[in-house]
Write a protein that holds these residues in place. Structure first.
Motif, mmCIF file in Angstrom:
data_model
loop_
_atom_site.group_PDB
_atom_site.id
_atom_site.type_symbol
_atom_site.label_atom_id
_atom_site.label_comp_id
_atom_site.label_asym_id
_atom_site.label_seq_id
_atom_site.Cartn_x
_atom_site.Cartn_y
_atom_site.Cartn_z
ATOM 1 N N HIS A 1 0.814 -1.212 0.000
ATOM 2 C CA HIS A 1 0.000 0.000 0.000
ATOM 3 C C HIS A 1 0.853 1.270 0.000
ATOM 4 O O HIS A 1 0.292 2.374 0.067
ATOM 5 N N ASP A 2 2.179 1.133 -0.054
ATOM 6 C CA ASP A 2 3.031 2.320 -0.119
ATOM 7 C C ASP A 2 2.792 3.045 -1.443
ATOM 8 O O ASP A 2 2.771 2.415 -2.510
ATOM 9 N N PRO A 3 2.621 4.354 -1.411
ATOM 10 C CA PRO A 3 2.311 5.076 -2.653
ATOM 11 C C PRO A 3 3.529 5.203 -3.565
ATOM 12 O O PRO A 3 4.671 5.087 -3.130
ATOM 13 N N SER A 4 3.249 5.427 -4.823
ATOM 14 C CA SER A 4 4.279 5.765 -5.804
ATOM 15 C C SER A 4 4.161 7.254 -6.095
ATOM 16 O O SER A 4 3.055 7.755 -6.350
ATOM 17 N N TRP A 5 5.282 7.966 -6.015
ATOM 18 C CA TRP A 5 5.240 9.391 -6.290
ATOM 19 C C TRP A 5 6.590 9.887 -6.787
ATOM 20 O O TRP A 5 7.613 9.221 -6.623
ATOM 21 N N VAL A 6 6.565 11.036 -7.426
ATOM 22 C CA VAL A 6 7.777 11.725 -7.885
ATOM 23 C C VAL A 6 7.711 13.142 -7.339
ATOM 24 O O VAL A 6 6.698 13.830 -7.476
ATOM 25 N N GLU A 7 8.791 13.574 -6.726
ATOM 26 C CA GLU A 7 8.856 14.895 -6.109
ATOM 27 C C GLU A 7 10.043 15.655 -6.706
ATOM 28 O O GLU A 7 11.149 15.118 -6.808
ATOM 29 N N ILE A 8 9.803 16.901 -7.114
ATOM 30 C CA ILE A 8 10.855 17.715 -7.716
ATOM 31 C C ILE A 8 10.928 19.046 -6.981
ATOM 32 O O ILE A 8 9.899 19.684 -6.720
ATOM 33 N N ASP B 1 14.314 31.058 -3.708
ATOM 34 C CA ASP B 1 13.401 30.203 -2.966
ATOM 35 C C ASP B 1 13.297 28.846 -3.643
ATOM 36 O O ASP B 1 13.490 28.715 -4.844
ATOM 37 N N VAL B 2 12.973 27.848 -2.849
ATOM 38 C CA VAL B 2 12.849 26.486 -3.348
ATOM 39 C C VAL B 2 11.398 26.042 -3.250
ATOM 40 O O VAL B 2 10.796 26.088 -2.170
ATOM 41 N N LEU B 3 10.849 25.659 -4.379
ATOM 42 C CA LEU B 3 9.499 25.113 -4.434
ATOM 43 C C LEU B 3 9.597 23.612 -4.635
ATOM 44 O O LEU B 3 10.259 23.146 -5.564
ATOM 45 N N THR B 4 8.963 22.856 -3.758
ATOM 46 C CA THR B 4 8.960 21.400 -3.857
ATOM 47 C C THR B 4 7.535 20.930 -4.140
ATOM 48 O O THR B 4 6.611 21.246 -3.387
ATOM 49 N N VAL B 5 7.387 20.200 -5.226
ATOM 50 C CA VAL B 5 6.078 19.722 -5.662
ATOM 51 C C VAL B 5 6.147 18.205 -5.813
ATOM 52 O O VAL B 5 7.100 17.681 -6.395
ATOM 53 N N ARG B 6 5.140 17.539 -5.302
ATOM 54 C CA ARG B 6 5.076 16.077 -5.395
ATOM 55 C C ARG B 6 3.832 15.676 -6.174
ATOM 56 O O ARG B 6 2.740 16.202 -5.934
ATOM 57 N N ARG B 7 4.030 14.741 -7.102
ATOM 58 C CA ARG B 7 2.880 14.190 -7.817
ATOM 59 C C ARG B 7 2.690 12.734 -7.402
ATOM 60 O O ARG B 7 3.609 11.915 -7.514
ATOM 61 N N TYR B 8 1.504 12.446 -6.927
ATOM 62 C CA TYR B 8 1.193 11.076 -6.530
ATOM 63 C C TYR B 8 0.732 10.295 -7.751
ATOM 64 O O TYR B 8 -0.284 10.620 -8.370
ATOM 65 N N LEU B 9 1.470 9.263 -8.079
ATOM 66 C CA LEU B 9 1.136 8.413 -9.216
ATOM 67 C C LEU B 9 0.138 7.340 -8.821
ATOM 68 O O LEU B 9 -0.555 6.770 -9.674
ATOM 69 N N THR B 10 0.088 7.026 -7.536
ATOM 70 C CA THR B 10 -0.974 6.198 -6.973
ATOM 71 C C THR B 10 -1.554 6.955 -5.787
ATOM 72 O O THR B 10 -0.885 7.797 -5.187
ATOM 73 N N GLY B 11 -2.788 6.678 -5.437
ATOM 74 C CA GLY B 11 -3.430 7.384 -4.337
ATOM 75 C C GLY B 11 -2.841 7.002 -2.997
ATOM 76 O O GLY B 11 -2.251 5.925 -2.824
ATOM 77 N N ASP B 12 -2.999 7.918 -2.020
ATOM 78 C CA ASP B 12 -2.508 7.657 -0.667
ATOM 79 C C ASP B 12 -3.422 8.393 0.316
ATOM 80 O O ASP B 12 -3.235 9.581 0.584
ATOM 81 N N GLY B 13 -4.411 7.681 0.828
ATOM 82 C CA GLY B 13 -5.359 8.317 1.729
ATOM 83 C C GLY B 13 -6.184 9.358 0.983
ATOM 84 O O GLY B 13 -6.850 9.061 -0.014
ATOM 85 N N ASP B 14 -6.117 10.618 1.461
ATOM 86 C CA ASP B 14 -6.891 11.681 0.818
ATOM 87 C C ASP B 14 -6.113 12.354 -0.302
ATOM 88 O O ASP B 14 -6.572 13.353 -0.856
ATOM 89 N N ARG B 15 -4.967 11.826 -0.655
ATOM 90 C CA ARG B 15 -4.183 12.384 -1.763
ATOM 91 C C ARG B 15 -4.522 11.611 -3.027
ATOM 92 O O ARG B 15 -4.231 10.425 -3.151
ATOM 93 N N ARG B 16 -5.105 12.301 -3.967
ATOM 94 C CA ARG B 16 -5.636 11.639 -5.149
ATOM 95 C C ARG B 16 -4.534 11.288 -6.140
ATOM 96 O O ARG B 16 -3.563 12.012 -6.309
ATOM 97 N N GLN B 17 -4.749 10.165 -6.810
ATOM 98 C CA GLN B 17 -3.818 9.747 -7.848
ATOM 99 C C GLN B 17 -3.760 10.801 -8.952
ATOM 100 O O GLN B 17 -4.778 11.269 -9.453
ATOM 101 N N GLY B 18 -2.547 11.169 -9.342
ATOM 102 C CA GLY B 18 -2.336 12.120 -10.425
ATOM 103 C C GLY B 18 -2.298 13.563 -9.997
ATOM 104 O O GLY B 18 -1.918 14.432 -10.784
ATOM 105 N N ASP B 19 -2.673 13.878 -8.740
ATOM 106 C CA ASP B 19 -2.675 15.262 -8.277
ATOM 107 C C ASP B 19 -1.274 15.700 -7.858
ATOM 108 O O ASP B 19 -0.426 14.890 -7.482
#
Length: 618
Positions: free
Chosen positions: A67-74, A104-122
């Motif tokens: 159940h661990d999510p897949s995500w990419v963070e940049i 300044d540093v902006l960090t954005v994460r995209r969830y490739l699979t859902g994780d709780g209330d974090r929707r897939q693809g958001d």
């Protein structure tokens, strides 16, 4: 804007991977190590590659990890214009842990699979200095200020590179032309002239068409709306622009050309992009992901493309990340070691050795301090320490030539002092005598005994196992003379600097300091003219290696045995006792005993009233 860091979780073999980036970065490593996976992770983040669980989700997750999510963070460093575009205040995103420059540093994460209330693809914003405090942003697509990536695969068809109706390098370059104010203004004029035509169509034939369709759809409670669009750059690219090749005045298909022409065409596209950027700097950030740019290219074209890629990365609004197997690509693009990322796969998981900005800064400071110390040793600590010339202190190693760059592709490296040592090992390698040391062995010329610590720091930063081989100067001086005392002082300084650098476990596996130069130790004549060293060393080895009366062959064999033993972690005590190593220094780990020199204090005390050579002989 530019990317600083990519973190990947549970994407194919990249289970927990972090990659630090510079404006121009290179991923190196063997085939199937995971370099393409990291580029594809960036493409998944931008949405130019669609997430496919069957392909992209790790296949070996345990039941606890299922159940661990897949995500990419940049993480991106932002300038004032970027902050304004994103409606952010300066200082709001500061992150000292990963920021290598003001901004300044902006960090954005995209969830490739859902994780709780974090929707897939958001996409979710990661606030600075907060542990896993993910804030919902409502982004279904990345903000336009983050730009988009341009992906150039290593092996593909010409059509994929030149398509106008789908993403391709050619289409991306042509889009740059529409950022020119003249082109944009002309399109505006045309669309203004077409406004009357649209109004006439919408009030006449289009209106009647909508009425007829509405009558047909009324039983379902539906109606129809027909819109007459504007003339856009997308329409022009897809319908009015065509690329073909001409030879002898006749046009023919690009598919008729070979792979070399295809890569040359891509090189031309990149060069065109560089020129377009120079003429009309667009604000939108672009990230070029280029797999094996050297593939199918002539060496001269490799150099040319490397220069163009470096030029594009220097514009300030473009980052370039390549994968490569060619040291020439690294040297031609002037890629410093800190811009490299070594990718390897010891098992199922991808591993990346990529130094962080903080790690590079700390290493550079240590290297600079030790360099001042070893330079002071030239005058036996009787003169103030002189700073290295130029911008040498701002990089870990000097600019990489192809030979030095090749060491970063190796699994094991022999660090040598200078050209003579390289010539000896090249002669041995050409005759297959180094095969016992491993299938992927590199030799790194440090550029002098006082630079050994610099080479060791660099290889240690990338956790590349290495053994150091260098020589003493003192045995080559007349005993009891001031020249011998100075040489002893310098030998001691280089040893202390090396001990201070060899602190990363599993990196510096041992060292051998020969009694005199490698030629003298082997019993070969010493050529004083550098231009003739390689030729004369090779000739001398040809003449003596097979001579049973010569000591060259047995000494080469025992030296290789010592190096092999150091690489494999064996005990060299028996070998060190051989007569050939009388007066030599062999250590399993140069860091033990660790240096007791306080380099900062030694430098601060300069100049000293008397030479400390007497202490060096103790």
């Amino acid at each position: 804007m530019r990317p600083l860091r990519v973190s990947v979780r549970n994407v194919r073999g990249a289970r927990a991977t972090e990659l630090h980036l510079r404006p121009f970065s290179a991923l190196i490593g063997p085939n199937n190590a995971g370099k393409s996976t990291l580029l594809d992770a960036v493409r998944l983040f931008y949405g130019s590659l669609t997430w496919d669980p069957a392909r992209d989700r790790p296949w070996d997750l345990t039941s606890e990890e299922a159940h661990d999510p897949s995500w990419v963070e940049i993480s991106y460093v932002l300038n004032e214009l970027d902050l304004k575009e994103l409606d952010l205040e300066p200082g709001e995103l500061a992150d000292d842990e990963i920021r290598p420059l003001d901004g300044d540093v902006l960090t954005v994460r995209r969830y490739l699979t859902g994780d709780g209330d974090r929707r897939q693809g958001d996409y979710y914003f990661i606030p600075a200095n907060e542990d896993e405090a993910v804030v919902a942003t409502g982004w279904r697509e990345p903000p336009s200020r983050l730009g988009h990536c341009v992906y150039v695969p290593a092996v593909t068809s010409v059509e994929d590179q030149t398509a106008m109706s789908a993403p391709s390098p050619l289409r991306d370059v042509m889009l740059l032309a529409f950022t020119d104010p003249r082109v944009d203004g002309f399109l505006g004029t045309i669309n203004h002239g077409l406004q009357g035509l649209r109004q006439a169509m919408e009030s006449g034939p289009v209106r009647r068409l909508e009425e007829r369709l509405g009558d047909a759809l009324r039983p379902w409670g539906l109606s129809a709306r027909v819109r007459v669009g504007e003339l856009t750059d997308e329409f022009i690219l897809g319908n009015l622009i065509d690329l073909s090749l001409s030879k002898g005045g006749s046009l023919h298909s690009m598919e008729a050309e070979g792979s070399g022409v295809q890569r040359a065409l891509i090189a031309g596209l990149i060069q065109a992009a560089a020129q377009l950027r120079a003429d009309g700097e667009p604000e939108e950030f672009r990230w070029i992901l280029f797999e094996e740019p050297e593939a199918f290219l002539h060496p001269a074209q490799i150099v040319r493309l490397a220069h163009d890629l470096r030029r594009i990365a220097g514009t300030g609004n473009t980052a370039v990340t390549i994968t490569t197997h060619d040291p020439k690509m690294l040297s031609a693009s002037r890629t410093p070691p800190e811009a490299l990322a070594r990718v390897h796969r010891p098992g199922a998981a991808v591993r990346v050795t990529s130094p962080s900005p903080l790690q590079v800064t700390a290493t550079l400071e240590d290297v600079r301090t030790r360099s001042l110390y070893t330079r002071a040793a030239h005058a036996c600590f009787r003169d103030p320490a002189q700073a290295p010339p130029g911008d040498e202190e701002n990089r870990v190693l000097y600019d990489l030539d192809p030979r030095r760059a090749a060491a970063f592709f190796a699994d094991r490296v022999i660090v040598v002092e200078g050209f003579s040592d390289v010539a000896v090992f090249e002669w041995l390698d050409a005759r297959g005598l180094l095969e016992s040391l491993g299938p992927n062995l590199g030799v790194l010329d440090a550029g002098g005994k006082y630079e050994l610590h610099r080479a060791v720091s660099t290889l240690s930063m990338f956790q590349i196992p290495h053994v150091v081989l260098w020589d003493e100067d003192a045995p080559m001086k007349d005993p009891g003379t001031s020249a011998e005392r100075r040489a002893i002082c310098r030998d001691r300084a280089s040893l202390e600097a090396l001990r201070a650098a060899a602190t990363v476990p599993g990196a510096t596996l041992g060292a051998v300091r020969l009694h005199g130069t490698i030629e003298r130790w082997l019993g070969l004549p010493e050529e004083q003219v550098p231009a003739w060293k390689a030729l004369n060393l090779g000739t001398a080895l040809d003449e003596t290696y097979g001579d049973s009366a010569s000591v060259v062959r047995p000494r080469v064999e025992v030296l290789l045995e010592v190096i092999h033993t150091l690489f494999d972690g064996g005990d060299v005590t028996r070998l060190a006792a051989r007569p050939a190593f009388a007066g030599c220094l062999i250590s399993q780990d140069p860091a033990h005993p660790a240096t007791t020199v306080d380099f900062q204090a030694e430098i601060a005390a300069l100049p000293l009233p008397a030479c400390r050579c007497a202490a060096a002989t103790q």
